[in-house]
Design a protein around this motif. Structure first.
Motif, PDB file in Angstrom:
ATOM      1  N   THR A  18      59.307  48.665 -20.294  1.00  0.00           N
ATOM      2  CA  THR A  18      60.073  49.015 -21.489  1.00  0.00           C
ATOM      3  C   THR A  18      59.545  48.268 -22.706  1.00  0.00           C
ATOM      4  O   THR A  18      59.378  48.850 -23.791  1.00  0.00           O
ATOM      5  CB  THR A  18      61.568  48.710 -21.276  1.00  0.00           C
ATOM      6  N   LEU A  19      59.277  46.969 -22.547  1.00  0.00           N
ATOM      7  CA  LEU A  19      58.754  46.191 -23.670  1.00  0.00           C
ATOM      8  C   LEU A  19      57.374  46.686 -24.083  1.00  0.00           C
ATOM      9  O   LEU A  19      57.091  46.849 -25.277  1.00  0.00           O
ATOM     10  CB  LEU A  19      58.694  44.708 -23.313  1.00  0.00           C
ATOM     11  N   THR A  20      56.509  46.945 -23.105  1.00  0.00           N
ATOM     12  CA  THR A  20      55.160  47.417 -23.423  1.00  0.00           C
ATOM     13  C   THR A  20      55.210  48.734 -24.176  1.00  0.00           C
ATOM     14  O   THR A  20      54.537  48.907 -25.202  1.00  0.00           O
ATOM     15  CB  THR A  20      54.332  47.575 -22.134  1.00  0.00           C
ATOM     16  N   LEU A  21      56.002  49.683 -23.687  1.00  0.00           N
ATOM     17  CA  LEU A  21      56.113  50.976 -24.362  1.00  0.00           C
ATOM     18  C   LEU A  21      56.704  50.820 -25.761  1.00  0.00           C
ATOM     19  O   LEU A  21      56.293  51.512 -26.701  1.00  0.00           O
ATOM     20  CB  LEU A  21      56.963  51.931 -23.529  1.00  0.00           C
ATOM     21  N   ASP A 122      64.104  38.401 -18.114  1.00  0.00           N
ATOM     22  CA  ASP A 122      65.385  39.084 -17.940  1.00  0.00           C
ATOM     23  C   ASP A 122      66.475  38.019 -17.902  1.00  0.00           C
ATOM     24  O   ASP A 122      66.576  37.251 -16.947  1.00  0.00           O
ATOM     25  CB  ASP A 122      65.358  39.894 -16.653  1.00  0.00           C
ATOM     26  N   ALA A 123      67.285  37.969 -18.950  1.00  0.00           N
ATOM     27  CA  ALA A 123      68.304  36.919 -19.066  1.00  0.00           C
ATOM     28  C   ALA A 123      69.641  37.333 -18.480  1.00  0.00           C
ATOM     29  O   ALA A 123      70.615  36.576 -18.597  1.00  0.00           O
ATOM     30  CB  ALA A 123      68.485  36.545 -20.536  1.00  0.00           C
ATOM     31  N   ASN A 153      67.713  41.931 -21.959  1.00  0.00           N
ATOM     32  CA  ASN A 153      69.072  42.093 -21.438  1.00  0.00           C
ATOM     33  C   ASN A 153      70.031  41.033 -21.977  1.00  0.00           C
ATOM     34  O   ASN A 153      70.861  40.477 -21.239  1.00  0.00           O
ATOM     35  CB  ASN A 153      69.079  42.089 -19.903  1.00  0.00           C
ATOM     36  N   ILE A 154      69.925  40.751 -23.277  1.00  0.00           N
ATOM     37  CA  ILE A 154      70.870  39.849 -23.926  1.00  0.00           C
ATOM     38  C   ILE A 154      72.173  40.609 -24.176  1.00  0.00           C
ATOM     39  O   ILE A 154      72.177  41.692 -24.774  1.00  0.00           O
ATOM     40  CB  ILE A 154      70.292  39.312 -25.244  1.00  0.00           C
ATOM     41  N   ALA A 155      73.292  40.022 -23.733  1.00  0.00           N
ATOM     42  CA  ALA A 155      74.562  40.752 -23.731  1.00  0.00           C
ATOM     43  C   ALA A 155      75.381  40.560 -25.001  1.00  0.00           C
ATOM     44  O   ALA A 155      76.217  41.417 -25.327  1.00  0.00           O
ATOM     45  CB  ALA A 155      75.386  40.329 -22.520  1.00  0.00           C
ATOM     46  N   SER A 156      75.188  39.447 -25.710  1.00  0.00           N
ATOM     47  CA  SER A 156      76.060  39.162 -26.857  1.00  0.00           C
ATOM     48  C   SER A 156      75.396  38.122 -27.748  1.00  0.00           C
ATOM     49  O   SER A 156      74.381  37.508 -27.383  1.00  0.00           O
ATOM     50  CB  SER A 156      77.412  38.635 -26.374  1.00  0.00           C
ATOM     51  N   ASP A 157      76.001  37.876 -28.919  1.00  0.00           N
ATOM     52  CA  ASP A 157      75.502  36.827 -29.812  1.00  0.00           C
ATOM     53  C   ASP A 157      75.558  35.463 -29.121  1.00  0.00           C
ATOM     54  O   ASP A 157      74.632  34.652 -29.258  1.00  0.00           O
ATOM     55  CB  ASP A 157      76.332  36.782 -31.093  1.00  0.00           C
ATOM     56  N   PHE A 175      65.752  41.538 -26.681  1.00  0.00           N
ATOM     57  CA  PHE A 175      66.145  42.919 -26.441  1.00  0.00           C
ATOM     58  C   PHE A 175      67.594  42.920 -25.987  1.00  0.00           C
ATOM     59  O   PHE A 175      67.911  42.411 -24.898  1.00  0.00           O
ATOM     60  CB  PHE A 175      65.239  43.548 -25.379  1.00  0.00           C
ATOM     61  N   ARG A 176      68.461  43.457 -26.828  1.00  0.00           N
ATOM     62  CA  ARG A 176      69.864  43.572 -26.448  1.00  0.00           C
ATOM     63  C   ARG A 176      70.015  44.599 -25.333  1.00  0.00           C
ATOM     64  O   ARG A 176      69.278  45.579 -25.261  1.00  0.00           O
ATOM     65  CB  ARG A 176      70.698  43.987 -27.659  1.00  0.00           C
ATOM     66  N   ARG A 177      70.978  44.349 -24.478  1.00  0.00           N
ATOM     67  CA  ARG A 177      71.256  45.265 -23.373  1.00  0.00           C
ATOM     68  C   ARG A 177      71.603  46.638 -23.946  1.00  0.00           C
ATOM     69  O   ARG A 177      72.437  46.763 -24.841  1.00  0.00           O
ATOM     70  CB  ARG A 177      72.398  44.719 -22.530  1.00  0.00           C
TER      71      ARG A 177
END
Length: 437
Positions: A18-21, A122-123, A153-157, A175-177
């Motif tokens: 996903t990041l590469t694309l 992946d956090a 996969n960051i979920a929140s601030d 990258f936010r979820r």
């Protein structure tokens, strides 16, 4: 001047593709000529890379390929490109239990060619621990340079604040979820790029996300000139000699797993590739002097292939006077029959006498070195090829044909003879990457 960097992660499923694309789409939107490469034996992700860049994506593999061949792959990718992004397979340091440099690990290539690495972490399910993972990855090998990190996969601030506070490496974006960005999978990996009708919109959404959430200027500054990364002289010898001057190539959703570096090498050696679609009931071009059936997903289209009478009759006529070779899915179609996942048997080409089944699923995965047992389209008896196996199907009836090759795994352990050959007709589950050095 062409520049290059690698995207890697501690493990599979971290978000590398996903990041590469996203990077390819965003930098292309900015007007850069971008190109992608993939480490390891993978043929599905490169198809997405090709769609995102408009240029074929070749593979680099430190177990199968020499340093000169790897350098040639880097050089070829840089021709006509402003930026080359290499996507790592598996985890950055994952490979065989062999010496560094020959393990098939992405780190072998990063170290050998001094490539800067952008690490995606992946956090999900953790906070400050991502800092420890990043630090471990960054210090594991002094030969590998981690230039920056993207948190995925960051979920929140608050989640972002916790993760950023723990990082000792430069964070070049989060990258936010986002549940709307999905790369659907099936048994051999992602659903093929050619089967998705929404790619243009998908890439546009990834570019938007990259522009919002990544430091694209910082990531671009990590990339180094390709010329500085080539301490060895490139060799443009074809990775596998062309099987013929004109090669009839099956090419559709059932037969799509042909490595771009093989096709490029054949063309550079003067061969012509003539594609045809078995699913459209097409036959090999009568001008061709050999036919290649690559891997793919014939088990998903077995009924349609069995009903393609023009294709089946044309293959029988062609094989009467010309060589035919099948890899993995192609090998399955060359047999007498194929049993699909529901247990239904479908008559196949009958060019070889084995039968295969997808109903009895068992994953076979690993590097292979094959020594050919008799002369054929792949080479002379005794020639050695390097490649891999990755399939879930099994041979349920061995048939009466002679085996194609003796196999060893990536660490040299002898395996049983595999594949089948009847005169000029041959096939096996083995995917060729290149001739062994």
């Amino acid at each position: 001047m062409s520049r290059i960097l690698m995207v890697a992660a501690p493990r599979s499923g971290s978000g590398k593709t996903t990041l590469t694309l996203s990077l390819l789409a965003a930098f292309r939107r900015r007007g850069l000529r971008v190109r992608a490469l993939k480490t390891g034996p993978d043929y599905i992700d490169p198809a997405f890379h090709q769609e995102a860049t408009g240029m074929p994506c070749a593979n680099l593999d430190s177990w199968a390929m020499s340093d000169a061949a790897l350098a040639a792959g880097l050089t070829r990718a840089g021709d006509g490109a402003d930026l080359v992004i290499i996507e790592s397979s598996m985890g950055l340091f994952d490979g065989l239990a062999l010496e560094d440099g020959q393990r098939g690990a992405a780190s072998d290539i990063a170290a050998r060619f001094r490539l800067p690495v952008l690490l995606v972490l992946d956090a999900s399910g953790q906070g400050q621990s991502v800092g420890a993972v990043a630090q471990g990855m960054a210090t594991w090998s002094t030969a590998v340079s981690i230039g920056g990190v993207v948190l995925n996969n960051i979920a929140s601030d608050r989640h972002e604040k916790l993760c950023r506070a723990a990082m000792r490496q430069s964070v070049l974006g989060v990258f936010r979820r986002d549940r709307s960005i999905v790369l659907p999978e099936r048994h051999l990996g992602l659903v093929q790029a050619r089967e998705r009708g929404d790619l243009e919109g998908f890439f546009a959404s990834l570019a938007d996300k990259a522009e919002r959430e990544l430091d694209l200027d910082g990531i671009l500054s990590l990339a180094r000139p390709i010329g500085e990364s080539l301490p060895v002289q490139a060799s443009h010898v074809a990775p596998l000699k062309p099987p013929g001057q004109r090669i009839a190539l099956a090419d559709d959703a059932a037969f799509s797993f042909l490595y771009a570096h093989l096709a490029a090498g054949w063309r550079e050696a003067g061969a012509e590739i003539l594609p045809f679609s078995p699913l459209q009931d097409e036959v090999p071009d009568e001008r061709a002097d050999c036919c290649w059936l690559p891997g793919g997903y014939p088990e998903l289209h077995a009924g349609r292939l069995a009903a393609a009478t023009h294709f089946r009759e044309g293959m029988t006529r062609f094989a009467a006077s010309n060589p035919v070779h099948g890899e993995c899915g192609g090998f399955m179609v060359m047999g007498q029959g194929l049993v699909d996942a529901t247990g239904t048997r479908h008559a196949m080409l009958g060019l070889l006498s084995h039968e295969t089944s997808f109903a009895r699923r068992k994953m076979v995965l690993g590097y292979r070195e094959a020594m050919l047992l008799q002369d054929g389209v792949l080479g002379k008896a005794g020639a050695r090829l390097r490649g891999h196996e990755f399939h879930y199907a099994s041979v349920t009836e061995e048939g009466q044909d002679a085996p194609l090759a003796e196999l060893r795994d990536g660490e040299g352990t002898s395996l049983q003879a595999a594949g089948a050959q009847r005169g000029r007709i041959s096939g096996s589950f083995f995917h060729v990457l290149c001739e062994a050095g």
